[in-house]
Design a protein around this motif. Structure first.
Motif, PDB file in Angstrom:
ATOM      1  N   MET A   1       2.641   7.490  14.389  1.00 18.22           N
ATOM      2  CA  MET A   1       2.637   5.930  14.556  1.00 18.22           C
ATOM      3  C   MET A   1       3.544   5.226  13.587  1.00 18.22           C
ATOM      4  N   THR A   2       4.217   4.154  14.118  1.00 17.08           N
ATOM      5  CA  THR A   2       5.462   3.484  13.497  1.00 17.08           C
ATOM      6  C   THR A   2       4.567   2.524  12.111  1.00 17.08           C
ATOM      7  N   THR A   3       4.924   2.637  11.147  1.00 16.13           N
ATOM      8  CA  THR A   3       4.724   1.513  10.047  1.00 16.13           C
ATOM      9  C   THR A   3       5.138   0.355  10.207  1.00 16.13           C
ATOM     10  N   LEU A   4       4.524  -0.823  10.385  1.00 13.50           N
ATOM     11  CA  LEU A   4       5.197  -1.985  10.450  1.00 13.50           C
ATOM     12  C   LEU A   4       4.974  -2.902   9.356  1.00 13.50           C
ATOM     13  N   GLY A   5       5.905  -3.490   8.750  1.00 13.54           N
ATOM     14  CA  GLY A   5       5.837  -4.380   7.713  1.00 13.54           C
ATOM     15  C   GLY A   5       6.542  -5.744   7.806  1.00 13.54           C
ATOM     16  N   ALA A   6       6.796  -6.449   6.963  1.00 15.48           N
ATOM     17  CA  ALA A   6       7.547  -7.602   6.862  1.00 15.48           C
ATOM     18  C   ALA A   6       8.022  -7.810   5.502  1.00 15.48           C
ATOM     19  N   VAL A   7       9.004  -8.792   5.479  1.00 15.14           N
ATOM     20  CA  VAL A   7       9.943  -9.022   4.041  1.00 15.14           C
ATOM     21  C   VAL A   7       9.456 -10.445   3.462  1.00 15.14           C
ATOM     22  N   PHE A   8       9.292 -10.552   2.248  1.00 10.05           N
ATOM     23  CA  PHE A   8       9.171 -11.975   1.760  1.00 10.05           C
ATOM     24  C   PHE A   8      10.554 -11.891   0.989  1.00 10.05           C
ATOM     25  N   ARG A   9      11.405 -12.921   1.724  1.00  6.66           N
ATOM     26  CA  ARG A   9      12.775 -12.775   1.243  1.00  6.66           C
ATOM     27  C   ARG A   9      12.905 -13.654  -0.028  1.00  6.66           C
ATOM     28  N   PRO A  10      13.704 -13.338  -0.859  1.00  4.03           N
ATOM     29  CA  PRO A  10      13.840 -14.041  -2.141  1.00  4.03           C
ATOM     30  C   PRO A  10      14.574 -15.275  -1.966  1.00  4.03           C
ATOM     31  N   ASP A  25      -2.700  -9.378   2.684  1.00  4.19           N
ATOM     32  CA  ASP A  25      -3.506  -8.430   2.390  1.00  4.19           C
ATOM     33  C   ASP A  25      -4.730  -8.922   3.325  1.00  4.19           C
ATOM     34  N   ALA A  26      -4.971 -10.045   3.598  1.00  2.00           N
ATOM     35  CA  ALA A  26      -6.345 -10.502   4.347  1.00  2.00           C
ATOM     36  C   ALA A  26      -5.785 -10.105   6.070  1.00  2.00           C
ATOM     37  N   ALA A  27      -4.954 -10.170   6.350  1.00  7.08           N
ATOM     38  CA  ALA A  27      -4.531 -10.075   7.609  1.00  7.08           C
ATOM     39  C   ALA A  27      -4.151  -8.709   8.124  1.00  7.08           C
ATOM     40  N   GLY A  28      -4.198  -7.848   7.051  1.00 11.32           N
ATOM     41  CA  GLY A  28      -3.988  -6.357   7.138  1.00 11.32           C
ATOM     42  C   GLY A  28      -2.785  -5.736   7.559  1.00 11.32           C
ATOM     43  N   LEU A  29      -1.772  -6.514   7.128  1.00  4.75           N
ATOM     44  CA  LEU A  29      -0.218  -6.054   7.176  1.00  4.75           C
ATOM     45  C   LEU A  29      -0.139  -4.724   6.182  1.00  4.75           C
ATOM     46  N   GLU A  30       0.539  -3.678   6.739  1.00  2.92           N
ATOM     47  CA  GLU A  30       0.498  -2.571   6.177  1.00  2.92           C
ATOM     48  C   GLU A  30       1.631  -2.561   4.753  1.00  2.92           C
ATOM     49  N   GLU A  31       2.638  -3.135   5.278  1.00  5.29           N
ATOM     50  CA  GLU A  31       3.592  -3.282   3.737  1.00  5.29           C
ATOM     51  C   GLU A  31       4.340  -4.295   3.868  1.00  5.29           C
ATOM     52  N   GLU A  55      -5.125  -6.411  -2.808  1.00  6.72           N
ATOM     53  CA  GLU A  55      -6.182  -4.885  -2.889  1.00  6.72           C
ATOM     54  C   GLU A  55      -5.757  -4.009  -2.164  1.00  6.72           C
ATOM     55  N   ARG A  56      -4.853  -3.912  -1.032  1.00 11.65           N
ATOM     56  CA  ARG A  56      -4.670  -2.960   0.216  1.00 11.65           C
ATOM     57  C   ARG A  56      -3.262  -3.009   0.455  1.00 11.65           C
ATOM     58  N   VAL A  57      -2.536  -3.939   0.688  1.00 12.67           N
ATOM     59  CA  VAL A  57      -1.169  -3.951   1.277  1.00 12.67           C
ATOM     60  C   VAL A  57      -0.430  -3.130   0.331  1.00 12.67           C
ATOM     61  N   ARG A  58       0.552  -2.358   1.063  1.00 15.02           N
ATOM     62  CA  ARG A  58       1.497  -1.629  -0.023  1.00 15.02           C
ATOM     63  C   ARG A  58       2.633  -2.301  -0.099  1.00 15.02           C
ATOM     64  N   ILE A  59       3.121  -2.521  -1.322  1.00 12.52           N
ATOM     65  CA  ILE A  59       4.394  -3.204  -1.875  1.00 12.52           C
ATOM     66  C   ILE A  59       5.710  -2.476  -1.839  1.00 12.52           C
ATOM     67  N   GLY A  60       6.683  -2.808  -1.084  1.00 18.77           N
ATOM     68  CA  GLY A  60       7.909  -2.276  -1.082  1.00 18.77           C
ATOM     69  C   GLY A  60       8.931  -2.990  -2.034  1.00 18.77           C
ATOM     70  N   MET A  84      -1.312   1.696 -12.787  1.00 25.47           N
ATOM     71  CA  MET A  84      -2.166   0.542 -12.570  1.00 25.47           C
ATOM     72  C   MET A  84      -2.516   0.485 -11.104  1.00 25.47           C
ATOM     73  N   PHE A  85      -1.701   0.509 -10.117  1.00 23.59           N
ATOM     74  CA  PHE A  85      -1.758   0.514  -8.620  1.00 23.59           C
ATOM     75  C   PHE A  85      -1.506   1.835  -8.195  1.00 23.59           C
ATOM     76  N   PRO A  86      -2.112   2.887  -8.247  1.00 23.69           N
ATOM     77  CA  PRO A  86      -1.723   4.236  -7.443  1.00 23.69           C
ATOM     78  C   PRO A  86      -1.418   4.248  -6.233  1.00 23.69           C
ATOM     79  N   GLY A  87      -0.214   4.577  -5.810  1.00 24.55           N
ATOM     80  CA  GLY A  87      -0.186   4.870  -4.319  1.00 24.55           C
ATOM     81  C   GLY A  87       0.274   3.603  -3.329  1.00 24.55           C
ATOM     82  N   ARG A  88       0.259   2.382  -4.081  1.00 23.96           N
ATOM     83  CA  ARG A  88       0.395   1.254  -3.347  1.00 23.96           C
ATOM     84  C   ARG A  88       1.810   0.838  -3.490  1.00 23.96           C
TER      85      ARG A  88
END
Length: 290
Positions: A1-10, A25-31, A55-60, A84-88
């Motif tokens: 399955m393709t991972t789908l994410g979005a960028v918060f641009r600086p 986090d609330a909407a269920g975005l993966e990354e 709590e759950r979204v992965r941060i790249g 502090m946030f293992p695996g995220r």
């Protein structure tokens, strides 16, 4: 399955990050991906805040420019967040935009040599190794982390040109391609990376993260074209996605078929609602992507 994410641009002010993270986090975005572009926002500082606010979204973080950062400091910071946030976290490094590196007196004579030395040292430190390195750029004397991560995180490398793609395939755990990569360019890059990977001892194919410039709304196509033109990018190839959720999902599927394992939708710099864009990706595009 393709991972789908979005960028918060600086290009967005830092104080807008909290809302965007909470929506992701609330909407269920993966990354949700962050950038350390000069001279906008820090990658580690924004990642720490984003991880703490969610709590759950992965941060790249894509990417940390290695000429700006001593490898031991980068290892310490990543290790701290991993404890502090293992695996995220998803951690990316790159040799940086050379003009920016020149502005701060950090331009390397051989960016490829620096990136290879850096990747080897960073991955070793995060794996809990004690290192002595006497490279051209990386110098370590009996260095080990007192608090290494419980499990060594993957370290990705940004790459565009063939030699850097080969390096990423051989020395990194994943590769990050910019939004200027055409569909044909994605296929070519995947081929180069996987060929380099096949020559190493690694058994698994390397993950490929691709940024994809995207916009939705009545003026979406014009905004994508304007950004491509402003950055003097080739608009004759297949690049960018504009339209409703279905149209964008179709382009994501093409990028996935070309070999991208993660497609990270990158809003245009003039996107007025970064949190709304994240919600759109998670709630409308994601259900349409295999």
């Amino acid at each position: 399955m393709t991972t789908l994410g979005a960028v918060f641009r600086p290009q967005n002010p830092p104080e807008r990050l909290r809302e965007t993270v909470r929506v992701a986090d609330a909407a269920g975005l993966e990354e949700l991906w962050l950038w350390e572009d000069c001279f906008l926002e820090g990658g580690i500082s924004t990642a720490a805040a984003a991880l703490a606010w969610s709590e759950r979204v992965r941060i790249g973080v894509g990417v940390l420019p290695v000429p700006l950062r001593n490898v031991a400091i980068t290892a310490m910071e990543i290790a701290t967040l991993e404890r502090m946030f293992p695996g995220r976290g998803v951690w990316g490094v790159g040799h940086g935009v050379q003009d920016w590196m020149g502005q701060v007196g950090a331009r390397a004579g051989s960016p490829l040599t620096l990136l290879r030395e850096y990747l080897d040292a960073l991955r070793g430190l995060l794996a809990g190794e004690r290192l002595t390195v006497k490279g051209r750029y990386v110098q370590l004397d009996d260095v080990a982390l007192d608090w290494p991560p419980a499990a060594a995180p993957a370290v990705y490398a940004a790459a565009t040109r063939p030699r850097t793609l080969e390096l990423a395939g051989a020395a990194a755990d994943g590769v990050i391609l910019t939004s200027s990569t055409t569909l044909a360019g994605v296929r070519d890059a995947v081929g180069i990376v996987q060929a380099a990977r096949a020559e190493t001892a690694a058994a698994q194919p390397i993950p490929v993260v691709v940024y994809l410039l995207a916009a939705t709304g009545p003026d979406a196509a014009a905004r994508v074209t304007a950004e491509l033109n402003a950055n003097e990018r080739d608009t004759t190839g297949i690049i960018g996605a504009a339209g409703d959720a279905g149209a964008i999902a179709e382009v994501v599927a093409r990028w996935s078929e070309a070999g991208a394992t993660s497609v990270i939708l990158q809003p245009t710099a003039d996107e007025p609602d970064p949190a709304g864009f994240v919600r759109f990706v998670a709630e409308q595009v994601r259900p349409r992507v295999p």
